[in-house]
Structures are given as structure tokens and as C-alpha cells.
Write an enzyme that holds these catalytic residues in place. Structure first.
Site: not given
Ligand SMILES: NC(=O)C1=CN([C@@H]2O[C@H](COP(=O)(O)OP(=O)(O)OC[C@H]3O[C@@H](n4cnc5c(N)ncnc54)[C@H](OP(=O)(O)O)[C@@H]3O)[C@@H](O)[C@H]2O)C=CC1
Ligand SMILES: O=C1O[C@H](COP(=O)(O)O)[C@@H](O)[C@H](O)[C@H]1O
Length: 351
Positions: A179-180, A242
Site C-alpha cells: 500500500d503506497h 489507503h
Molecule cells: N494510479 C495510481 O496512482 C495507483 C494505481 N494503483 C493500482 O494500479 C493498477 C493500475 O492502475 P493505473 O495505472 O492507474 O491504471 P491505468 O488504466 O492508467 O493503466 C492500465 C495499464 O494496463 C494496460 N493494459 C490494459 N489492459 C491490458 C491488457 N489486456 N494487456 C496488457 N496491458 C493492458 C494499459 O495499457 P494499454 O492500454 O496500452 O494496454 C495501461 O498500461 C490498478 O490496480 C490500481 O488500483 C495503485 C496505487 C496507485
Molecule cells: O491508489 C491510488 O492513489 C492515488 C493517490 O495517491 P497519491 O500518492 O497521489 O496521493 C489515486 O490518485 C488513485 O486513484 C488511487 O488508485
């Protein structure tokens, strides 16, 4: 690996074109690189869209640029990034990924160590883990690790299923469910304030505290994450992980030792004492909201329902506020108010 050793590994990021990779993973890796805390490493980014290594490196470069960074440092860093276009549901593509991993392992001398980072929508976690094993990407001579953040399933049953899937490919001590928020300074300070400070601990109870408030508000909207967010909403995206982690750190009893297991046991005791909210009481304890169109810093921003890949009639919540009660000796009668939302006026995390 001893704690003092610098890690050497091939890092595979599944979801390397997404928000988590761009906003958190690349900048964090770059900071480690700059502080010389990484030894030999290479990164393979995996996602569906078609990109060359150079195009991928450019994206990484953009995400780590900050004032004062030297081009040469960044170029050296991004030169270790490779891209593999691959749909993780397509079985045939893992063999090529395995081949690339072996080539990089031998080219960079990575001792067969591999870290698999799941930066993708949660429905893919289990499938990827199963393929990694089936197609022998986990057959390594060094260590292997699986890193998953959240959501870990969408209910108890699906979390158990996911656990089973990943345990087929990784042993428990190879799985990092992270959990970041726990890495944030403010959150780490909770333990310091509570347990290393003789002044506070005697006051940390219902005799001296009338309520506790935990706020995480973001100015960002859902950005390009509509597809993921539609299934998650603020409750699964922020609260179940979180926000509850922060509540548990604030509420837990002092652990007998500051070890992972002891801290976890104390957190679990907090969750056992959380008062369940019955269906008919939900409206008394929780409110949900969704952002509308408006302006941020004098720029027009769309409503949630107008965001890409969001259903125009979506009822997914982008804001949640609620009251939690912890029915134990220390916290009887003290409400814990939690609130989190996107497109809020201020970006702030406050306890
Ligand atoms: N964003 C955040 O701040 C945080 C996110 N998370 C977790 O991280 C995970 C990802 O979140 P996030 O980065 O925001 O999501 P995004 O929707 O921004 O990114 C999803 C990624 O998955 C790829 N993708 C989707 N489908 C496929 C597939 N079938 N095969 C290969 N690649 C695929 C997409 O690229 P493409 O379309 O090119 O395939 C893209 O790179 C989630 O579980 C989220 O809960 C956790 C903490 C913080
Ligand atoms: O896990 C997540 O956290 C971010 C918020 O994290 P922060 O470190 O930027 O405060 C949130 O934007 C995202 O929706 C969620 O998946």
C-alpha cells in the site's frame, strides 16, 4: 538478499503505459537510481499498445524530468528500459516475453532475479501470475517477487480466489501486497508520534480525543483511468485500502514489537472491532458524490460522466465521506471521520 545489498534485478512492469507507472513507478525507480541504490537492473514495460523501445524510453524520460536533472543521467537511466507489446490475456505472447527476459538477464548480469510489478487493472492479476508460471518466467536462478497493490479482489470470495491463483506461482514470502500510502512520510510519522513519544501515548484514547479525521483529497480527476475507475469507484480505489490503513495505524494498540507480523496482528484487531454498518444504516454513516463539470485554475474540466471510457449515466462515486466506529476500550464513542475525493478544491492528505 541482505538489507544492505543493492538490488540487482529485472523489473517487469505490467501496465507500463498507465498512470501508476507514469506517476509513481518510473519516478521512484529514478530516485533510487540517482541515489545509487540500484545496482544492475533493467526494466521491461508491458502493455497492449504498440510502441518501440525508443518511444517507451521517451515516455519514461518525460515522467522523470524535474528541474535540475541532467539529460545525461536521465538518458543513462532510460537506456535500461525495454518495451514488450503484449495483451496479457493472450497466452502466445508470454513465450516471447520470457525470451526477452532471458536476453536482458544475461546482457545485464542480473543473477536471474526478477520482480513482477502488477500496474494493471486487478482482474488481470491472477491470469498474469498463472501465465508467468505456465510459461516458465518464474523459473529463475535468483529470487522472484510479485508486487501487487490494489484492489485485491472486489470482495472476500474474489480475494480468496486471487490469493489461490497467485500462490500457485509464488510462495507467500515472494508476494508483496503493498500500500503506497504506508510509504508516505505523514503516515510513517504516525508510529513515531504514537510510540516513540512518551507525551502522546497516554493521551491517545477516548478520554482526550473527541474525534479523528482522515482526509485525502485530490485535485486530479479520473484522467485516462475511466475504464478501471468505473469498476472501482472511490470506495474500492481509496477507502478499502489507503484510508483503512491509516485508520488502523491511528487506532491500533502498541504492538509488542515493531515487526511486520506484530503490527499486522494489531491492525487486524482494529478491523475486528470496526462496527459493521447494516444496509439500512448506510445513509446515516456514509455519503457518496460524483464530480460535475467546472473549472480548476481557470481551466474548464469535464464532469466525471463526460470522461473517457465512463458511462454517461454512471453512478460510480468519486467522493466518499463516512463515519467509522471502533468498538473497543480505547475508542468507544470516538467517531473516525474519513473523506476522500477526486477533483476537490485542494490536494491534501491530513490526519
Ligand atoms: N494510479 C495510481 O496512482 C495507483 C494505481 N494503483 C493500482 O494500479 C493498477 C493500475 O492502475 P493505473 O495505472 O492507474 O491504471 P491505468 O488504466 O492508467 O493503466 C492500465 C495499464 O494496463 C494496460 N493494459 C490494459 N489492459 C491490458 C491488457 N489486456 N494487456 C496488457 N496491458 C493492458 C494499459 O495499457 P494499454 O492500454 O496500452 O494496454 C495501461 O498500461 C490498478 O490496480 C490500481 O488500483 C495503485 C496505487 C496507485
Ligand atoms: O491508489 C491510488 O492513489 C492515488 C493517490 O495517491 P497519491 O500518492 O497521489 O496521493 C489515486 O490518485 C488513485 O486513484 C488511487 O488508485
Amino acid at each position: 538478499m541482505a538489507q544492505t545489498e543493492k538490488p540487482t534485478a529485472l523489473i517487469m512492469i505490467f501496465g507500463a503505459t498507465g498512470d501508476l507507472a507514469k506517476r509513481k513507478l518510473f519516478p521512484s525507480l529514478y530516485k533510487l537510481f540517482k541515489k545509487e541504490k540500484l545496482d544492475k537492473f533493467a526494466v521491461v514495460g508491458v502493455a497492449r499498445r504498440s510502441l518501440s523501445n525508443e518511444e517507451f524510453q521517451l515516455r519514461v524520460k518525460e515522467s522523470v524530468k524535474e528541474n535540475g536533472e541532467t539529460e545525461a543521467d536521465i538518458d543513462k537511466f532510460v537506456s535500461k528500459f525495454y518495451y514488450h507489446s503484449h495483451d496479457v490475456t493472450d497466452s502466445s505472447s508470454y513465450l516471447a516475453l520470457g525470451k526477452l527476459a532471458e536476453e536482458l538477464d544475461s546482457h545485464y548480469g542480473l543473477n536471474g532475479n526478477r520482480i513482477f510489478y502488477m500496474a494493471m487493472a486487478p482482474e488481470f492479476f491472477g491470469t498474469i501470475a498463472e501465465h508467468l508460471k505456465k510459461d516458465k518466467l518464474t523459473d529463475v536462478s535468483g529470487f522472484k517477487r510479485l508486487v501487487i497493490e490494489k484492489p485485491f479482489g472486489h470482495d472476500l470470495e474474489s480475494a480468496k480466489v486471487l490469493n489461490k491463483q497467485i500462490r500457485k506461482a509464488f510462495s507467500e514470502d515472494e508476494i508483496y501486497r503493498i500500500d503506497h500510502y504506508l510509504g508516505k512520510e505523514m503516515v510513517q510519522n504516525i508510529e513515531v508520534i504514537r510510540f516513540a513519544n512518551a507525551m502522546f501515548e497516554p493521551l491517545w484514547n477516548n478520554r482526550y480525543i473527541s474525534n479523528i479525521q482522515v482526509t485525502s483529497s485530490e485535485t486530479l480527476g479520473v484522467e485516462e483511468r475511466g475504464r478501471y475507475y468505473e469498476k472501482s469507484g472511490a470506495l474500492r480505489d481509496m477507502v478499502q485500502n489507503h484510508m483503512l490503513q491509516m485508520v488502523s495505524l491511528l487506532a491500533m494498540e502498541p504492538p509488542i514489537k515493531l515487526t511486520t507480523d506484530e503490527i499486522r496482528s494489531e491492525k487486524v484487531r482494529v478491523f475486528r472491532a470496526l462496527r459493521p454498518v447494516k444496509g439500512e444504516e448506510v445513509n446515516e454513516y456514509f455519503v457518496r458524490g460524483q464530480y460535475d463539470q467546472g473549472s480548476m485554475n481557470e481551466t474548464d474540466v469535464p464532469a466525471y460522466r463526460q470522461e473517457e471510457m465512463v458511462n454517461p449515466e454512471s453512478n460510480t462515486e468519486t467522493f466518499v465521506a463516512g463515519k467509522l466506529m471502533i468498538d473497543n476500550f480505547r475508542w468507544a464513542g470516538v467517531p473516525f471521520y474519513i473523506r476522500t475525493g477526486k477533483r476537490m478544491k485542494l490536494s491534501q492528505q491530513r490526519l
